[in-house]
Write a protein that holds these residues in place. Structure first.
Motif, PDB file in Angstrom:
ATOM      1  N   ALA B  75     -17.433   1.715  -3.571  1.00 53.72           N
ATOM      2  CA  ALA B  75     -16.150   1.711  -4.284  1.00 53.72           C
ATOM      3  C   ALA B  75     -16.181   0.637  -5.352  1.00 53.72           C
ATOM      4  CB  ALA B  75     -14.998   1.454  -3.318  1.00 53.72           C
ATOM      5  N   VAL B  76     -15.566   0.922  -6.484  1.00 49.07           N
ATOM      6  CA  VAL B  76     -15.528  -0.021  -7.604  1.00 49.07           C
ATOM      7  C   VAL B  76     -14.469  -1.090  -7.293  1.00 49.07           C
ATOM      8  CG1 VAL B  76     -15.175  -0.268 -10.081  1.00 49.07           C
ATOM      9  CG2 VAL B  76     -16.129   1.865  -9.158  1.00 49.07           C
ATOM     10  N   PRO B  77     -14.859  -2.365  -7.194  1.00 44.50           N
ATOM     11  CA  PRO B  77     -13.885  -3.404  -6.810  1.00 44.50           C
ATOM     12  C   PRO B  77     -12.635  -3.413  -7.688  1.00 44.50           C
ATOM     13  CG  PRO B  77     -16.114  -4.295  -6.783  1.00 44.50           C
ATOM     14  CD  PRO B  77     -16.226  -2.917  -7.349  1.00 44.50           C
ATOM     15  N   ALA B  78     -12.811  -3.236  -9.000  1.00 45.72           N
ATOM     16  CA  ALA B  78     -11.637  -3.289  -9.882  1.00 45.72           C
ATOM     17  C   ALA B  78     -10.687  -2.124  -9.600  1.00 45.72           C
ATOM     18  CB  ALA B  78     -12.085  -3.270 -11.344  1.00 45.72           C
ATOM     19  N   VAL B  79     -11.247  -0.993  -9.178  1.00 45.11           N
ATOM     20  CA  VAL B  79     -10.396   0.155  -8.848  1.00 45.11           C
ATOM     21  C   VAL B  79      -9.646  -0.123  -7.535  1.00 45.11           C
ATOM     22  CG1 VAL B  79     -10.375   2.625  -8.333  1.00 45.11           C
ATOM     23  CG2 VAL B  79     -11.896   1.733 -10.114  1.00 45.11           C
ATOM     24  N   LEU B  80     -10.345  -0.731  -6.587  1.00 43.99           N
ATOM     25  CA  LEU B  80      -9.675  -1.088  -5.326  1.00 43.99           C
ATOM     26  C   LEU B  80      -8.541  -2.077  -5.581  1.00 43.99           C
ATOM     27  CD1 LEU B  80     -12.705  -1.569  -2.895  1.00 43.99           C
ATOM     28  CD2 LEU B  80     -11.132   0.369  -3.012  1.00 43.99           C
ATOM     29  N   ALA B  81      -8.801  -3.055  -6.443  1.00 45.02           N
ATOM     30  CA  ALA B  81      -7.765  -4.052  -6.753  1.00 45.02           C
ATOM     31  C   ALA B  81      -6.569  -3.377  -7.406  1.00 45.02           C
ATOM     32  CB  ALA B  81      -8.346  -5.136  -7.660  1.00 45.02           C
ATOM     33  N   LYS B  82      -6.863  -2.413  -8.243  1.00 39.15           N
ATOM     34  CA  LYS B  82      -5.776  -1.709  -8.918  1.00 39.15           C
ATOM     35  C   LYS B  82      -4.971  -0.883  -7.909  1.00 39.15           C
ATOM     36  CE  LYS B  82      -4.681   0.821 -13.014  1.00 39.15           C
ATOM     37  NZ  LYS B  82      -4.974   0.780 -14.444  1.00 39.15           N
ATOM     38  N   ALA B  83      -5.654  -0.315  -6.945  1.00 41.33           N
ATOM     39  CA  ALA B  83      -4.955   0.453  -5.911  1.00 41.33           C
ATOM     40  C   ALA B  83      -3.983  -0.454  -5.143  1.00 41.33           C
ATOM     41  CB  ALA B  83      -5.972   1.088  -4.961  1.00 41.33           C
ATOM     42  N   VAL B  84      -4.443  -1.650  -4.816  1.00 38.57           N
ATOM     43  CA  VAL B  84      -3.587  -2.598  -4.096  1.00 38.57           C
ATOM     44  C   VAL B  84      -2.355  -2.947  -4.940  1.00 38.57           C
ATOM     45  CG1 VAL B  84      -3.477  -4.967  -3.217  1.00 38.57           C
ATOM     46  CG2 VAL B  84      -5.475  -3.531  -2.715  1.00 38.57           C
ATOM     47  N   ALA B  85      -2.587  -3.219  -6.227  1.00 43.10           N
ATOM     48  CA  ALA B  85      -1.475  -3.576  -7.117  1.00 43.10           C
ATOM     49  C   ALA B  85      -0.506  -2.403  -7.260  1.00 43.10           C
ATOM     50  CB  ALA B  85      -2.023  -3.988  -8.482  1.00 43.10           C
ATOM     51  N   THR B  86      -1.051  -1.195  -7.305  1.00 44.36           N
ATOM     52  CA  THR B  86      -0.204  -0.011  -7.466  1.00 44.36           C
ATOM     53  C   THR B  86       0.705   0.169  -6.254  1.00 44.36           C
ATOM     54  OG1 THR B  86      -1.747   1.114  -8.927  1.00 44.36           O
ATOM     55  CG2 THR B  86      -0.233   2.506  -7.681  1.00 44.36           C
ATOM     56  N   LEU B  87       0.145   0.038  -5.062  1.00 44.69           N
ATOM     57  CA  LEU B  87       0.990   0.229  -3.881  1.00 44.69           C
ATOM     58  C   LEU B  87       2.044  -0.875  -3.785  1.00 44.69           C
ATOM     59  CD1 LEU B  87       1.624   1.999  -1.516  1.00 44.69           C
ATOM     60  CD2 LEU B  87       0.020   0.674  -0.122  1.00 44.69           C
ATOM     61  N   ALA B  88       1.650  -2.090  -4.154  1.00 46.77           N
ATOM     62  CA  ALA B  88       2.628  -3.190  -4.127  1.00 46.77           C
ATOM     63  C   ALA B  88       3.782  -2.909  -5.085  1.00 46.77           C
ATOM     64  CB  ALA B  88       1.938  -4.514  -4.477  1.00 46.77           C
ATOM     65  N   ALA B  89       3.479  -2.230  -6.199  1.00 47.06           N
ATOM     66  CA  ALA B  89       4.531  -1.916  -7.173  1.00 47.06           C
ATOM     67  C   ALA B  89       5.349  -0.705  -6.732  1.00 47.06           C
ATOM     68  CB  ALA B  89       3.898  -1.654  -8.541  1.00 47.06           C
ATOM     69  N   LEU B  90       4.688   0.289  -6.159  1.00 44.24           N
ATOM     70  CA  LEU B  90       5.403   1.497  -5.719  1.00 44.24           C
ATOM     71  C   LEU B  90       6.282   1.211  -4.510  1.00 44.24           C
ATOM     72  CD1 LEU B  90       2.584   4.208  -5.972  1.00 44.24           C
ATOM     73  CD2 LEU B  90       4.660   4.081  -7.374  1.00 44.24           C
ATOM     74  N   ALA B  91       5.793   0.361  -3.643  1.00 50.26           N
ATOM     75  CA  ALA B  91       6.497   0.083  -2.393  1.00 50.26           C
ATOM     76  C   ALA B  91       6.673  -1.422  -2.240  1.00 50.26           C
ATOM     77  CB  ALA B  91       5.706   0.662  -1.216  1.00 50.26           C
ATOM     78  N   PRO B  92       7.612  -2.008  -3.005  1.00 50.32           N
ATOM     79  CA  PRO B  92       7.773  -3.464  -2.965  1.00 50.32           C
ATOM     80  C   PRO B  92       8.111  -3.948  -1.545  1.00 50.32           C
ATOM     81  CG  PRO B  92       9.109  -2.478  -4.723  1.00 50.32           C
ATOM     82  CD  PRO B  92       8.576  -1.353  -3.884  1.00 50.32           C
ATOM     83  N   GLU B  93       7.568  -5.082  -1.186  1.00 51.77           N
ATOM     84  CA  GLU B  93       7.806  -5.685   0.134  1.00 51.77           C
ATOM     85  C   GLU B  93       7.246  -4.841   1.281  1.00 51.77           C
ATOM     86  OE1 GLU B  93       9.723  -8.740   0.292  1.00 51.77           O
ATOM     87  OE2 GLU B  93       9.384  -8.588  -1.865  1.00 51.77           O
ATOM     88  N   ARG B  94       6.451  -3.848   0.960  1.00 52.11           N
ATOM     89  CA  ARG B  94       5.938  -2.976   2.023  1.00 52.11           C
ATOM     90  C   ARG B  94       4.446  -3.166   2.253  1.00 52.11           C
ATOM     91  NH1 ARG B  94       8.585   1.320   3.448  1.00 52.11           N
ATOM     92  NH2 ARG B  94       7.254   1.009   5.225  1.00 52.11           N
TER      93      ARG B  94
END
Lengths: 299, 626
Positions: B75-94
């Motif tokens: 897995a591409v680390p930058a893509v994984l990091a982006k996935a983490v940031a995306t979920l944090a934005a889609l589901a704040p505090e979750r």
């Protein structure tokens, strides 16, 4: 003139912008509310203003009930095949079979390289995609037992883990324009997923591309109808703008979409523009009329 | 108590894991960690859980292996990091905050809260579950109360405590500082983590309000030699030394008072945390000003311990030239006052190398009389940047000393450079102001101009106030500084070459000379009195910029440490030429013999070898390795 006889599907082609965060989710809910069959998202991980499309697709699927989801199209170089197969099968299982795998060989190679991906020539990209589709199907194949091993020019897997519970074979739709990619599409894909704005030569160009896919399908011993023909309309407006293929009031859309279905075999229509009103009218007014026209003509 | 469940995607189907997460949420469990990557996709399962539940936070252990493009399962680390940031934005505090630690604890049916907590150490206990029964068995643990905070300490949730970083004795923070201390799990942390240009994630920010509290904070720093240590006034510093990852920050931002000590001598006393914008606002009613760089958001402490090359400097000297006394707390906690007559060595050192000697708690300045000034912001377009730089060099250095003009440019766009000039003419007559500025209009084609007569606060008003979210710099700033004795044709040529590549996005020349040269070069630790310009270049690539900047070195004579991020040891000699450095090292040995203040152009105490001269965090790495 071709009509492959596929059932018609209508959907949206949404920009996965990260701000506002719920943009894509909201448009997916609008799409579902409008009765559309599909919501799809561009996949450009190197675009900083976009969400991660894979995560967005999963989240959207978890927040909807009926609508199917797909990347449009997933960037293979940044999403290697075995992980992609596993993620796709997992979403498909959780969503009750609502995942579709729109996939491409990769575009914007500089962006891909900047993100940490492998930069390939266009020819290598085509070959890598063909190899990857083989791996993905192998990983999904419920009849295969034991570890997955693969040694190819672009990917190698030793004792890989299969993903045995795809709900059923997930359709693989390939975004393609150039002869090598069209040939690949006809040979192995379940669908062809281009954008009308990128097809050179207008409708004759579309006919030519369809022929190339048909020929490649025949050559591979498949029926051309095995390849669904989808189409994105990035510029689609109910208010005439002088741009785009779908440009004007619903009657104009209905005529043009009916023509594409009956004369060019296009059976899935995905519209961009990110406008809730347009999506709603597409789903509630335009889609039923096109369905009726096509059903009538096919009788 | 806060507790999590561990869901193993290798040993159950995805929908079973989601159902277990729902049961966990129904039973008051706050966290679901999804592991495994052989069967169901853990990230998909975690994302799905956030979509179909209401409260439970999810986490997936990070994958640390490097990306292999041929590895079909890599897995591409930058893509994984982006996935983490995306979920944090889609589901704040979750999602679980990235720094929150958790520990897998196998709790059996009769496990008590104390033993589970002990087993989890500093992390949140996360218990593997396979059935709904495994989850409901955890109810007594969920119902167990959290331990009380130590007496007199703010209460923090278990989730906040789990974000505490290793190597910091949080419970040993002196009592007076504890209430205002900011830890990684605190809501305020985001607002204090980063500085103007550098992204940071400090392990602890102490915010003293008094000299005694500064001494307490320094004592705490003495007990934490193994983590980075930065001192912050307003957090503007270009080199970003006032934040870190995992380190201690002492922020004196609250010590921001200003009082007039002696009206006849124009003497004022200012706290280190006040911004220069607010200093200007406070002095204007007296008809006074203190020259202070070119940006109002800079804090007094950072500037007044380094230099202060500003838009009034050619007329009134550097900011440190106006300093008459300073009070600081030394490494051993002793408060000292320094001036020409009290601790003159310290006074000498603070003016240019202050960050190495203590934490300043008050500055006493003799202000200048400054009335209405001409303040100009001019934008020109140049097609020949070499010529523009060269001409600027001539005009700016030959201008009367009431005229100080800074030049800013960057990358060319379609063969053209946008050149911005920032100019102060300290003269009340508008016609004179225009006459002084007119020669500069030849540097390119004038695209925009704004010239006003204003008091000095009008110049400092360029800085936006920092809101409750704080500053949001990110990444590592890459900046180079140099003093230019004379802006020669050859320098203009080579600088133009640099600006013709894509490498440098920000390039500034600050005109010096005038009153700056009137102070002897040995009067204080800042010794760069004769150069006519200070040059700054910023880039996104440290290595590439180093290579290019090194090629220009024949044109340089020293550097200004506030604008320098090069951590190579030889830069220390650029900041402090030989004799200055020798004296600083002797004084360092006297006043900070253990090199506590080490993060900003570390001056090794005289008895330490020169090999430890690399700055700050790198020094710490080296020391630890040795």
């Amino acid at each position: 003139m071709n009509d492959y006889g596929h059932d018609l599907l209508f959907g949206s082609f949404v920009t996965p912008v990260a701000q506002p965060a719920q943009h894509g989710v909201d448009l997916a809910l609008v799409s579902e509310q409008a009765g559309l069959d599909l919501v799809t998202f561009q996949d450009h991980p190197y675009q900083p203003s976009f969400h991660d499309t894979s995560t967005l697709l999963t989240y959207v699927a978890s927040r909807t009930q009926k609508i199917a989801v797909s990347g449009n199209v997933t960037s293979l170089p940044l999403r290697p095949p075995l992980g992609l197969a596993r993620a796709a099968a997992t979403v498909d299982r959780l969503s009750g079979g609502r995942f579709r795998l729109g996939i491409g060989a990769g575009a914007f190679w500089d962006g891909i390289a900047r993100m940490g991906g492998r930069k390939l020539t266009p020819a290598q990209g085509v070959a890598a995609l063909r190899e990857a589709i083989g791996i993905i199907r192998d990983a999904w194949d419920p009849d295969q037992q034991g570890p997955l091993n693969h040694e190819g020019p672009f990917y190698r897997i030793e004792d890989g883990d299969r993903t045995p519970y795809a709900h059923r074979p997930i359709p693989i739709w390939v975004g393609s324009y150039k002869p090598r990619m069209l040939a690949l599409t006809g040979a192995v894909a379940d669908g062809w997923l281009p954008s009308i704005e990128y097809i050179d030569g207008g409708l004759p160009g579309l006919a030519d591309a369809n022929h190339r896919i048909d020929d490649a399908a025949h050559e591979a011993g498949r029926e051309p109808a095995a390849v669904r023909r989808l189409m994105n309309f990035m510029r689609a407006s109910l208010v005439p703008t002088g741009q785009g293929f779908l440009d004007g009031p619903p009657e104009v859309w209905i005529d043009r979409l009916t023509m594409l279905a009956l004369e060019h075999g296009i059976s899935t229509f995905l519209i961009g523009g990110d406008d809730p009103t347009t999506l709603t009218r597409f789903g509630t007014e335009i889609a039923p009329a096109v369905r009726e026209n096509v059903a009538h003509a096919r009788r | 108590m806060e507790i999590g469940v561990l869901l193993n995607a290798d040993s159950a189907e995805a929908d079973e894991l989601v159902a277990l997460a729902q049961v966990a949420e129904d039973n008051g469990i706050g966290i679901a960690v999804v592991t495994g990557n052989r069967h169901a996709d853990a990230w998909v399962v975690a994302t799905w859980i956030t979509g179909v539940t209401d409260r439970i936070r999810v986490s997936v252990p990070p994958r640390d292996e490097p990306f292999d493009p041929a590895g079909a399962d890599s897995a591409v680390p930058a893509v994984l990091a982006k996935a983490v940031a995306t979920l944090a934005a889609l589901a704040p505090e979750r999602t679980l905050p990235p720094g929150a630690r958790w520990t897998v604890v196998d709790a059996d049916a009769d496990a008590d809260a104390g033993s589970v907590r002990d087993a989890a150490g500093a992390g949140i206990p996360v218990v593997p579950v396979h059935t709904a029964g495994d989850v409901t068995r955890l109810r007594p643990l969920v119902a167990a109360p959290e331990p009380e905070a130590p007496a007199g300490r703010p209460h923090r949730s278990a989730l906040a405590l789990a974000q505490r970083m290793p190597g910091i004795a949080y419970d040993a923070v002196p009592a007076g500082l504890a209430a205002r201390a900011v830890e990684p799990g605190d809501p305020e942390h985001r607002a204090v983590a980063s500085t103007y240009l550098r992204g940071g994630n400090p392990g602890l920010v102490l915010r003293p309000r008094t000299v005694a509290e500064v001494a307490d904070a320094i004592a705490f720093a003495r007990d934490h030699r193994d983590i980075p240590f930065g001192v912050r006034s307003a957090g503007h510093g270009i080199s970003g030394r006032s934040t870190s990852r995992g380190g201690l920050v002492i922020s004196v931002g609250a010590m921001d008072s200003l009082e007039v000590l002696d009206r006849s001598r124009r003497l004022v006393r200012i706290g280190p945390g006040r911004t220069w914008k607010r200093v200007a606002q406070s002095l204007v009613s007296h008809g006074w000003a203190l020259g202070s760089g070119d940006y109002g958001g800079v804090g007094v402490g950072g500037l007044a311990t380094a230099g202060g090359i500003g838009l009034l400097s050619r007329k009134h000297g550097l900011t440190i030239d106006r300093l008459r006394a300073v009070e600081l707390v030394l490494a051993d906690g002793t408060p000292v006052r320094a001036s020409d007559t009290e601790n003159p060595d310290v006074f000498w050192a603070v003016r240019g190398a202050g960050a190495n000697f203590g934490i300043a708690t008050a500055f006493e300045f003799e202000t200048s009389v400054v009335g209405q000034v001409g303040w100009a912001q001019l934008t020109l377009v140049s097609t020949d940047i070499e010529e523009s730089l060269y001409r600027y060099g001539q005009i700016a250095s030959e201008a009367p000393t009431d005229t100080t003009v800074f030049l800013v440019t960057g990358r060319a766009r379609q063969g053209q450079w946008v050149v911005s000039l920032f100019a102060v003419v300290d003269h009340p007559d508008p016609d004179t102001v225009i006459a002084r500025l007119t020669p500069f209009l030849d540097l390119g084609q004038l695209a925009r101009q704004q010239v006003v007569m204003t008091a000095y606060p009008g110049v400092m008003a360029n800085a936006v106030d920092i809101g409750p979210d704080g500053q949001q710099g990110f990444g590592e700033p890459v900046s180079r500084s140099a003093f230019i004795p004379e802006l020669t044709r050859q320098f203009a040529h080579e600088a133009a070459e640099l600006l013709s590549s894509d490498l440098v996005y920000f390039f500034e020349l600050r005109a010096m000379g005038g009153a700056i040269t009137e102070v002897p070069s040995d009067a204080m630790a800042f010794s760069h009195r004769s150069p006519l310009f200070q040059a700054t270049a910023m880039s996104s690539s440290d290595d590439l910029l180093s290579a290019e900047w090194d090629r220009l070195r024949p044109h340089f004579d020293g550097l200004y440490l506030s604008f320098e991020t090069d951590r190579r040891p030889e830069r220390l000699l650029d900041a402090f030429p030989g004799p200055v450095l020798e004296r600083l090292r002797r004084l360092k040995a006297e006043y900070d013999p253990t090199n506590l203040f080490r993060d900003n152009f570390t001056i090794p105490p005289a008895e330490l070898p020169v090999s430890t001269m690399a700055g700050g965090e790198q020094t710490f790495e080296t020391e630890k390795a040795a």
